[in-house]
Scaffold this motif. Structure first.
Motif, PDB file in Angstrom:
ATOM      1  N   ASN A  48       0.846  -1.071  -0.573  1.00 30.22           N
ATOM      2  CA  ASN A  48       0.160  -0.110  -0.254  1.00 30.22           C
ATOM      3  C   ASN A  48       1.010   1.221   0.188  1.00 30.22           C
ATOM      4  O   ASN A  48       1.210   1.923   0.692  1.00 30.22           O
ATOM      5  CB  ASN A  48      -1.063   0.222   1.288  1.00 30.22           C
ATOM      6  CG  ASN A  48      -2.061   0.966   1.257  1.00 30.22           C
ATOM      7  OD1 ASN A  48      -2.459   1.968   0.295  1.00 30.22           O
ATOM      8  ND2 ASN A  48      -2.415   2.040   2.367  1.00 30.22           N
ATOM      9  N   SER A  51       2.616   4.773  -5.027  1.00 29.31           N
ATOM     10  CA  SER A  51       2.372   4.233  -6.498  1.00 29.31           C
ATOM     11  C   SER A  51       1.259   3.576  -6.693  1.00 29.31           C
ATOM     12  O   SER A  51       0.669   3.976  -7.848  1.00 29.31           O
ATOM     13  CB  SER A  51       3.661   3.756  -7.045  1.00 29.31           C
ATOM     14  OG  SER A  51       4.934   4.229  -6.893  1.00 29.31           O
ATOM     15  N   SER A  52       1.011   2.216  -5.856  1.00 26.80           N
ATOM     16  CA  SER A  52       0.075   1.623  -5.670  1.00 26.80           C
ATOM     17  C   SER A  52      -1.440   2.681  -6.032  1.00 26.80           C
ATOM     18  O   SER A  52      -2.804   2.400  -6.054  1.00 26.80           O
ATOM     19  CB  SER A  52      -0.229   0.763  -4.820  1.00 26.80           C
ATOM     20  OG  SER A  52      -0.488   1.143  -3.539  1.00 26.80           O
ATOM     21  N   ARG A  53      -1.814   3.502  -4.953  1.00 25.11           N
ATOM     22  CA  ARG A  53      -2.956   4.162  -4.885  1.00 25.11           C
ATOM     23  C   ARG A  53      -2.911   5.333  -5.485  1.00 25.11           C
ATOM     24  O   ARG A  53      -3.988   6.409  -6.165  1.00 25.11           O
ATOM     25  CB  ARG A  53      -2.533   5.512  -3.404  1.00 25.11           C
ATOM     26  CG  ARG A  53      -2.600   4.498  -1.933  1.00 25.11           C
ATOM     27  CD  ARG A  53      -2.643   5.254  -0.911  1.00 25.11           C
ATOM     28  NE  ARG A  53      -1.365   6.033  -0.228  1.00 25.11           N
ATOM     29  CZ  ARG A  53      -0.369   5.637   0.367  1.00 25.11           C
ATOM     30  NH1 ARG A  53      -0.036   5.055   0.252  1.00 25.11           N
ATOM     31  NH2 ARG A  53       0.782   6.814   0.426  1.00 25.11           N
ATOM     32  N   ASP A  54      -1.551   5.884  -6.844  1.00 21.35           N
ATOM     33  CA  ASP A  54      -1.931   6.621  -7.332  1.00 21.35           C
ATOM     34  C   ASP A  54      -1.899   5.803  -8.941  1.00 21.35           C
ATOM     35  O   ASP A  54      -2.116   6.089  -9.976  1.00 21.35           O
ATOM     36  CB  ASP A  54      -0.480   6.987  -7.920  1.00 21.35           C
ATOM     37  CG  ASP A  54      -0.167   8.436  -8.468  1.00 21.35           C
ATOM     38  OD1 ASP A  54      -0.978   9.321  -8.444  1.00 21.35           O
ATOM     39  OD2 ASP A  54       0.667   9.410  -8.834  1.00 21.35           O
ATOM     40  N   ASN A  55      -2.432   4.405  -8.983  1.00 24.78           N
ATOM     41  CA  ASN A  55      -3.032   3.369  -9.747  1.00 24.78           C
ATOM     42  C   ASN A  55      -1.666   3.040 -10.707  1.00 24.78           C
ATOM     43  O   ASN A  55      -2.211   2.991 -12.403  1.00 24.78           O
ATOM     44  CB  ASN A  55      -4.144   4.214 -10.293  1.00 24.78           C
ATOM     45  CG  ASN A  55      -4.734   4.697  -9.316  1.00 24.78           C
ATOM     46  OD1 ASN A  55      -5.748   4.139  -8.468  1.00 24.78           O
ATOM     47  ND2 ASN A  55      -6.230   5.664  -9.843  1.00 24.78           N
ATOM     48  N   PRO A  57       0.358   0.896 -11.790  1.00 28.27           N
ATOM     49  CA  PRO A  57       0.054  -0.665 -12.109  1.00 28.27           C
ATOM     50  C   PRO A  57       1.363  -1.556 -11.235  1.00 28.27           C
ATOM     51  O   PRO A  57       1.944  -0.530 -11.669  1.00 28.27           O
ATOM     52  CB  PRO A  57       0.311  -1.377 -14.080  1.00 28.27           C
ATOM     53  CG  PRO A  57      -0.170   0.143 -14.347  1.00 28.27           C
ATOM     54  CD  PRO A  57       0.566   1.088 -13.331  1.00 28.27           C
ATOM     55  N   SER A 101       5.272   8.351  -4.798  1.00 27.67           N
ATOM     56  CA  SER A 101       4.811   8.109  -6.182  1.00 27.67           C
ATOM     57  C   SER A 101       5.668   7.745  -7.139  1.00 27.67           C
ATOM     58  O   SER A 101       6.854   9.353  -7.486  1.00 27.67           O
ATOM     59  CB  SER A 101       3.328   8.420  -6.315  1.00 27.67           C
ATOM     60  OG  SER A 101       3.349   7.800  -7.925  1.00 27.67           O
ATOM     61  N   ASN A 103       4.855   8.349  -9.842  1.00 29.54           N
ATOM     62  CA  ASN A 103       4.450   9.738 -10.588  1.00 29.54           C
ATOM     63  C   ASN A 103       5.116  11.351 -10.231  1.00 29.54           C
ATOM     64  O   ASN A 103       5.381  12.045 -11.046  1.00 29.54           O
ATOM     65  CB  ASN A 103       3.128   9.385 -11.095  1.00 29.54           C
ATOM     66  CG  ASN A 103       2.234   8.760 -11.625  1.00 29.54           C
ATOM     67  OD1 ASN A 103       3.369   8.174 -12.405  1.00 29.54           O
ATOM     68  ND2 ASN A 103       1.110   7.673 -11.391  1.00 29.54           N
TER      69      ASN A 103
END
Length: 331
Positions: A48, A51-55, A57, A101, A103
């Motif tokens: 969690n 990056s995962s919360r920022d969608n 993959p 993230s 991103n």
């Protein structure tokens, strides 16, 4: 003669009269950010992440992680860094993206900054210009970076700003330990030979392309690498079942389910990163199946914890009257 009397001075009204106590507003409480220094994290915390919360993959995250770790290794070898510096840089990379993230920041630039910070932590100092030149050559084989160009100057500034962020993710806690010394110590204690130590060492180097270093202490990773080396050898390497009257893993102050979880995660890494045509792929898969069957027979949980609580602990924000901005707490 009459005395001229001066009239009293007329009081001018105050534009902003001071409010009474009942009308005074309490000062706004400042937010005090507490960052607790934790060396290890649970699987839930590793999964969690921002990056995962920022969608982002999962496949992209893993692919980027492996690519950047390979980039750090290639660049570090051009600079002549020892393995511990490369491993520290890779560990810093994994830790950085627990807080940010993919991103938000360029992974390649973050990798360079991690290499820059790692050479300071491990006291294998290099100038930033040397690191820029080597990393540019690693990313663009056969080409050389013009260190006097505006692009190079911009890169310097960005890396220095990233350096501060990396240090903050560490909570200024520069304790970094690696499994390599335990590999030598454990192999000797288990009466293993040099080839076993070399195989376990190479597995440990590969483990830094995963997040195992953030999940388990170095002696657990070392024991897992030795155990996996024995499993993959198919009888070529042997270790005693007991040592000093104890099971071999207890003699090394380890838990078997943790060791097997390290092996399982490393096998998952090998299976996903190995070419489908490679002859080693069926071997990795078979060892993985056997490992799962043994764990089920013993009734061990599928996902052992590393002794840390599963609650989110990395960044606690509480409303206090503390005037400090960030408070770092070491555990």
């Amino acid at each position: 003669m009459s005395r001229n009397t001066r009239s009293p001075r007329t009081a001018t009204p105050v534009d902003n009269p001071r409010p009474s106590k009942s009308e005074q507003v309490e000062p706004t409480r400042k937010l005090c950010v507490e960052r607790h220094s934790h060396l290890y994290f649970t699987k839930d915390e590793l999964t969690n992440n921002p990056s995962s919360r920022d969608n982002v993959p999962v496949r992209k995250e893993i692919k980027t992680r492996v690519h950047c770790c390979n980039f750090i290794t290639h660049s570090g070898k051009l600079l002549g860094f020892p393995q511990r510096t490369l491993s520290t840089a890779q560990l810093l990379y994994h830790r950085f993206y627990l807080f940010y993230s993919l991103n938000d920041f360029s992974p390649m630039t973050v990798s360079i900054a991690c290499l820059f910070v790692a050479c300071k932590i491990e006291e294998t100092f290099k100038k930033l210009s040397d690191i820029l030149a080597a990393t540019y050559e690693a990313a663009h084989p056969g080409k050389h970076m013009n260190l006097d160009s505006p692009e190079a100057e911009e890169k310097r500034k960005r890396i220095i700003s990233y350096e501060r962020l990396i240090i903050e993710t560490l909570c200024f806690d520069f304790r970094v330990q690696h499994p390599f010394k335990y590999i030598i110590k454990f192999v000797r204690k288990l009466n293993g030979d040099k080839k076993l130590a070399q195989k376990a060492w190479s597995i440990t180097v590969e483990s830094y392309k995963t997040q195992l270093g953030l999940q388990y202490p170095p002696h657990i990773v070392a024991a897992g690498a030795i155990h996996l080396a024995v499993l993959l050898s198919r009888g070529r390497f042997r270790v005693p079942a007991t040592l000093d009257g104890k099971p071999w893993y207890k003699a090394l102050s380890c838990r078997l389910e943790m060791i097997e979880d390290v092996c399982s995660q490393l096998l998952d890494f090998y299976i996903t990163q190995t070419d489908p045509k490679d002859e080693k792929l069926p071997e990795f898969t078979q060892v993985k199946i056997e490992l799962n069957e043994k764990a089920k027979k013993r009734g061990h949980p599928d996902e052992p914890t590393n002794g840390q609580e599963s609650t989110r602990r990395r960044l606690d924000i509480s409303s206090t009257q503390d005037t400090s901005t960030v408070r770092y707490i070491f555990s």
